[in-house]
Design a protein around this motif. Structure first.
Motif, mmCIF file in Angstrom:
data_model
loop_
_atom_site.group_PDB
_atom_site.id
_atom_site.type_symbol
_atom_site.label_atom_id
_atom_site.label_comp_id
_atom_site.label_asym_id
_atom_site.label_seq_id
_atom_site.Cartn_x
_atom_site.Cartn_y
_atom_site.Cartn_z
ATOM 1 N N TYR A 16 0.839 -1.199 0.000
ATOM 2 C CA TYR A 16 0.000 0.000 0.000
ATOM 3 C C TYR A 16 0.873 1.247 0.000
ATOM 4 C CZ TYR A 16 -4.409 2.424 0.851
ATOM 5 O OH TYR A 16 -5.528 3.189 0.725
ATOM 6 N N ASN A 17 0.427 2.304 -0.718
ATOM 7 C CA ASN A 17 1.207 3.529 -0.800
ATOM 8 C C ASN A 17 0.305 4.759 -0.682
ATOM 9 O OD1 ASN A 17 0.148 4.109 -3.533
ATOM 10 N ND2 ASN A 17 1.456 2.389 -4.148
ATOM 11 N N ARG A 18 0.940 5.919 -0.597
ATOM 12 C CA ARG A 18 0.203 7.160 -0.374
ATOM 13 C C ARG A 18 -0.699 7.504 -1.556
ATOM 14 N NH1 ARG A 18 3.615 12.261 1.513
ATOM 15 N NH2 ARG A 18 3.906 10.817 3.270
ATOM 16 N N ALA A 19 -0.240 7.235 -2.765
ATOM 17 C CA ALA A 19 -1.037 7.566 -3.948
ATOM 18 C C ALA A 19 -2.353 6.788 -3.957
ATOM 19 C CB ALA A 19 -0.241 7.276 -5.216
ATOM 20 N N GLN A 20 -2.269 5.485 -3.640
ATOM 21 C CA GLN A 20 -3.486 4.678 -3.620
ATOM 22 C C GLN A 20 -4.378 5.069 -2.454
ATOM 23 O OE1 GLN A 20 -4.582 2.449 -6.034
ATOM 24 N NE2 GLN A 20 -6.413 2.755 -4.789
ATOM 25 N N PHE A 21 -3.754 5.502 -1.350
ATOM 26 C CA PHE A 21 -4.539 5.939 -0.203
ATOM 27 C C PHE A 21 -5.432 7.118 -0.583
ATOM 28 C CE2 PHE A 21 -4.932 8.661 3.627
ATOM 29 C CZ PHE A 21 -5.682 7.801 4.414
ATOM 30 N N GLY A 22 -4.880 8.061 -1.335
ATOM 31 C CA GLY A 22 -5.660 9.221 -1.777
ATOM 32 C C GLY A 22 -6.820 8.811 -2.667
ATOM 33 N N LYS A 23 -6.576 7.857 -3.579
ATOM 34 C CA LYS A 23 -7.641 7.393 -4.462
ATOM 35 C C LYS A 23 -8.727 6.655 -3.683
ATOM 36 C CE LYS A 23 -4.567 6.868 -8.467
ATOM 37 N NZ LYS A 23 -3.979 5.892 -9.433
ATOM 38 N N ASP A 24 -8.308 5.858 -2.708
ATOM 39 C CA ASP A 24 -9.277 5.111 -1.911
ATOM 40 C C ASP A 24 -10.144 6.038 -1.075
ATOM 41 O OD1 ASP A 24 -8.524 2.632 -2.859
ATOM 42 O OD2 ASP A 24 -7.095 2.256 -1.250
ATOM 43 N N ILE A 25 -9.531 7.098 -0.513
ATOM 44 C CA ILE A 25 -10.300 8.051 0.284
ATOM 45 C C ILE A 25 -11.335 8.757 -0.583
ATOM 46 C CG2 ILE A 25 -10.185 10.198 1.600
ATOM 47 C CD1 ILE A 25 -9.217 7.768 3.137
ATOM 48 N N ALA A 26 -10.918 9.178 -1.779
ATOM 49 C CA ALA A 26 -11.845 9.862 -2.683
ATOM 50 C C ALA A 26 -12.983 8.930 -3.102
ATOM 51 C CB ALA A 26 -11.088 10.364 -3.916
ATOM 52 N N ALA A 27 -12.648 7.677 -3.412
ATOM 53 C CA ALA A 27 -13.673 6.708 -3.801
ATOM 54 C C ALA A 27 -14.609 6.419 -2.642
ATOM 55 C CB ALA A 27 -13.006 5.416 -4.289
ATOM 56 N N GLY A 28 -14.047 6.304 -1.434
ATOM 57 C CA GLY A 28 -14.871 6.028 -0.264
ATOM 58 C C GLY A 28 -15.863 7.141 0.022
ATOM 59 N N ILE A 29 -15.420 8.390 -0.144
ATOM 60 C CA ILE A 29 -16.325 9.518 0.062
ATOM 61 C C ILE A 29 -17.452 9.495 -0.969
ATOM 62 C CG2 ILE A 29 -16.493 12.032 -0.042
ATOM 63 C CD1 ILE A 29 -13.627 12.140 1.070
ATOM 64 N N THR A 30 -17.103 9.233 -2.228
ATOM 65 C CA THR A 30 -18.111 9.179 -3.297
ATOM 66 C C THR A 30 -19.142 8.099 -3.030
ATOM 67 O OG1 THR A 30 -16.484 9.965 -4.918
ATOM 68 C CG2 THR A 30 -18.458 8.870 -5.768
ATOM 69 N N VAL A 31 -18.671 6.897 -2.679
ATOM 70 C CA VAL A 31 -19.585 5.777 -2.447
ATOM 71 C C VAL A 31 -20.402 6.012 -1.187
ATOM 72 C CG1 VAL A 31 -19.747 3.294 -2.054
ATOM 73 C CG2 VAL A 31 -18.049 4.182 -3.638
ATOM 74 N N GLY A 32 -19.802 6.616 -0.163
ATOM 75 C CA GLY A 32 -20.534 6.903 1.067
ATOM 76 C C GLY A 32 -21.686 7.858 0.826
ATOM 77 N N VAL A 33 -21.433 8.890 0.025
ATOM 78 C CA VAL A 33 -22.485 9.850 -0.310
ATOM 79 C C VAL A 33 -23.584 9.174 -1.138
ATOM 80 C CG1 VAL A 33 -22.974 11.934 -1.624
ATOM 81 C CG2 VAL A 33 -20.969 11.843 -0.149
ATOM 82 N N LEU A 34 -23.185 8.298 -2.060
ATOM 83 C CA LEU A 34 -24.163 7.565 -2.869
ATOM 84 C C LEU A 34 -24.971 6.598 -2.009
ATOM 85 C CD1 LEU A 34 -25.386 6.452 -5.533
ATOM 86 C CD2 LEU A 34 -23.383 4.959 -5.703
ATOM 87 N N ALA A 35 -24.317 5.982 -1.030
ATOM 88 C CA ALA A 35 -24.988 4.957 -0.223
ATOM 89 C C ALA A 35 -26.090 5.535 0.659
ATOM 90 C CB ALA A 35 -23.953 4.235 0.646
ATOM 91 N N LEU A 36 -25.977 6.814 1.023
ATOM 92 C CA LEU A 36 -26.957 7.409 1.933
ATOM 93 C C LEU A 36 -28.384 7.348 1.391
ATOM 94 C CD1 LEU A 36 -27.543 8.977 4.561
ATOM 95 C CD2 LEU A 36 -27.161 11.079 3.258
ATOM 96 N N PRO A 37 -28.659 7.908 0.207
ATOM 97 C CA PRO A 37 -30.048 7.842 -0.285
ATOM 98 C C PRO A 37 -30.500 6.425 -0.578
ATOM 99 C CG PRO A 37 -28.585 8.698 -1.990
ATOM 100 C CD PRO A 37 -27.796 8.653 -0.718
ATOM 101 N N LEU A 38 -29.589 5.579 -1.062
ATOM 102 C CA LEU A 38 -29.973 4.202 -1.370
ATOM 103 C C LEU A 38 -30.308 3.430 -0.101
ATOM 104 C CD1 LEU A 38 -27.388 3.263 -4.162
ATOM 105 C CD2 LEU A 38 -29.788 3.915 -4.430
#
Length: 563
Positions: A16-38
């Protein structure tokens, strides 16, 4: 049996590295926001509170990502569970739903520890398509009440009663609710088209955009529509109470069948979602570890007031498209949902139920593989019957019955097809058996050779009767050429034993040649070869004919009347 427990997260951490950490955080925020209404929409459609849906997404999502067998799987409530959960709540109540979910979790956990993950793939695609499309129809029908604002207190779970109730209350349609729901429905259906032309729409998932717009319109224009606040009193801005549901030991007996349904659908959908994700990220999930995680998720979610959960295909695909490549993204999605609950929960009171019903309706439309109905004409009658029967029974009766029926039909058609492919053919021996000793004085053969093709199993064992047909003659030696026989089961073995006994009564010798590994192994292990005699097992037809030549007494000089 060795029990393996190895979450995919452990494979990701060493590299695991810092670059992937940034991508995972961004993806997690996107999916978390999507998951709320669903999560809220699926919960309300299932007859539960929106709070239950959110905490299901949080708890199940966290465990699925941390302990699962896929790098990118997102767990939580899904549309496929709506008809099942709604039926359980309607019949048994919410406390019993939580009990059934915990029981289903133990079933899933046992399946994973028993390494049964690969067995789920044995379910034919026709059955999967049939019940998936059927569930989509059931979900769509269940949203008509909130979409039209019908004044129905309790919508029945049973299909015919539901249709009858909807028709009886059709005159109670609420025009403001219908107008808002229709606008949200049309907006969400055209969202991808709009996002290509309006730049800022690309940054927000469609369900979230519709939720925000629908809520804003309802609030600004003070529309007289039902909201989360008016029906459920809003969403508590606090952590849920932890504890077991209020159940007695006697309740579990009636929950076994619903629990099996939850476990079956949860296993199928989670592994299907993981397989789809594998093709997107060029990876391979561990199906057994995934079942273990799904089991633990379904055991834990009810302890926080949640209900049934599984891998969510749409949210998992969004995670991949947003750059998520490790379970850190899924863990982030759960943390984001916790933050939303603790910070913005009061705002959820203004969300119109009409908007949520429109979101669920679009999910139902998108989850169905409707093109499969159009393409049915390209496939066999067997394929059509299995798919349509599973679809019809899912819509009208029950998912469990539908899957059972689909599997039975698929098995019966498979048995029929395999029996059709199994052949037993007479081999002409005029050239191979040219010696006069192979012939009766009237020119008929004293040796008969038959070749077996395919699989000699319980569905085709009756074909051995052709060897005993009087029309086949009365040979003194019968040769079975098994070079093309690839499989033999115990019923086929019993058929061969009966054939051997019948031939011995006729003073006829049976020779077997060309045994392949599986049939040969069964024949030796069962003792059939001991009964037959090792000397009567030959490597090929040529050697079998040589053996027959030795066995046949010389008929030269004898009259035809002697035979």
């Amino acid at each position: 049996m060795k029990i393996a427990f190895h979450p995919k997260l452990l494979d990701c951490l060493p590299t695991y590295n810092r670059a992937q950490f940034g991508k995972d955080i961004a993806a997690g925020i996107t999916v978390g926001v999507l998951a709320l209404p669903l999560a809220m929409a699926f919960a309300i459609a299932s007859g539960c509170s929106p709070t239950a849906g959110i905490w299901t997404a949080i708890v199940a999502g966290l465990i699925t990502s941390a302990l699962g067998g896929s790098r990118v799987q997102i767990g939580g409530p899904t549309g496929a569970f709506i008809p099942i959960v709604y039926g359980i709540v309607a019949i048994h109540g919410y406390a019993n739903l939580m009990g059934a979910t915990i029981l289903a979790g133990f079933f899933l956990l046992a399946m994973g520890l028993a390494r049964m993950g690969q067995l789920i793939r044995f379910i034919p695609v026709t059955v999967v398509i049939g019940f998936t499309n059927g569930i989509a129809v059931v979900i769509f029908l269940a949203q008509i009440k909130d979409f039209f604002g019908l004044q129905i207190d309790n919508l029945p779970a049973e299909f015919f009663h539901r249709i009858k109730t909807l028709a009886a209350y059709a005159h109670t349609v609420d025009l403001p609710t219908l107008g808002l729901a229709s606008a949200c429905f049309a907006f969400l259906l055209s969202y991808n088209w709009l996002a290509q032309r309006i730049t800022f729409l690309r940054r927000a998932p469609g369900p979230l955009a519709v939720l925000l717009v629908g809520t804003l319109v309802s609030y600004l224009f003070d529309l007289p529509v039902e909201t989360i606040g008016s029906r459920f009193g809003g969403i508590p801005q606090e952590l849920p109470n932890f504890g077991l549901p209020d159940l007695s030991i006697h309740d579990f007996g009636k929950l076994i069948s619903p629990a099996i349904t939850i476990a079956l659908l949860g296993a199928i959908e989670s592994l299907l979602s993981a397989r789809v994700a594998d093709s997107q990220i060029d990876d391979r999930h561990d199906p057994n570890q995934e079942l273990v995680a799904q089991g633990l998720a379904n055991i834990a979610a009810p302890l926080f007031g949640g209900f049934a959960a599984t891998g969510a295909i749409a949210r998992t695909s969004t995670n991949v498209k947003s750059g998520g490549r490790t379970p850190i993204a899924g863990i982030t999605h759960a943390i984001v949902l916790i933050g939303i609950v603790l910070v913005a929960a009061p705002l959820a009171s203004y969300v119109p139920l009409a908007t949520l019903s429109a979101i669920v309706m679009v999910v139902a439309i998108n989850m169905g593989e409707w093109h499969q109905f159009v393409e049915l004409r390209r496939y066999s009658y067997n394929y059509r019957i299995i798919l349509l029967a599973t679809f019809f029974v899912t819509v009208v009766f029950d998912l469990t019955i539908a899957v059972e029926l689909g599997m039975v039909l698929a098995s019966l058609f498979f048995i029929y097809r395999m029996s059709e492919l199994t052949r037993i053919e007479r081999r002409p021996l005029r050239e191979e058996a040219s010696e006069p000793q192979f012939l009766y004085p009237d020119g008929t053969m004293r040796v008969a050779a038959w070749q077996l093709f395919g699989s000699l199993f319980f569905g085709a064992v009756n074909k051995l009767e052709a060897l005993l047909d009087p029309a086949a003659g009365h040979p003194e030696v019968v040769i079975l050429d098994m070079t093309q026989l690839i499989q033999l089961d115990t019923t086929g073995l019993e058929g061969l034993e009966n054939l051997l006994d019948q031939l011995k009564k006729r003073r006829c010798t049976l020779l077997v040649c060309g045994l392949n590994s599986q049939p040969g192994s069964l024949l030796y292990r069962s003792g059939f070869i001991d009964h037959l005699g090792d000397e009567n097992v030959l490597p090929d037809l040529s050697e079998a004919l040589k053996r027959a030549y030795i066995l046949l007494p010389n008929l030269m000089g004898n009259s035809e009347e002697d035979y």
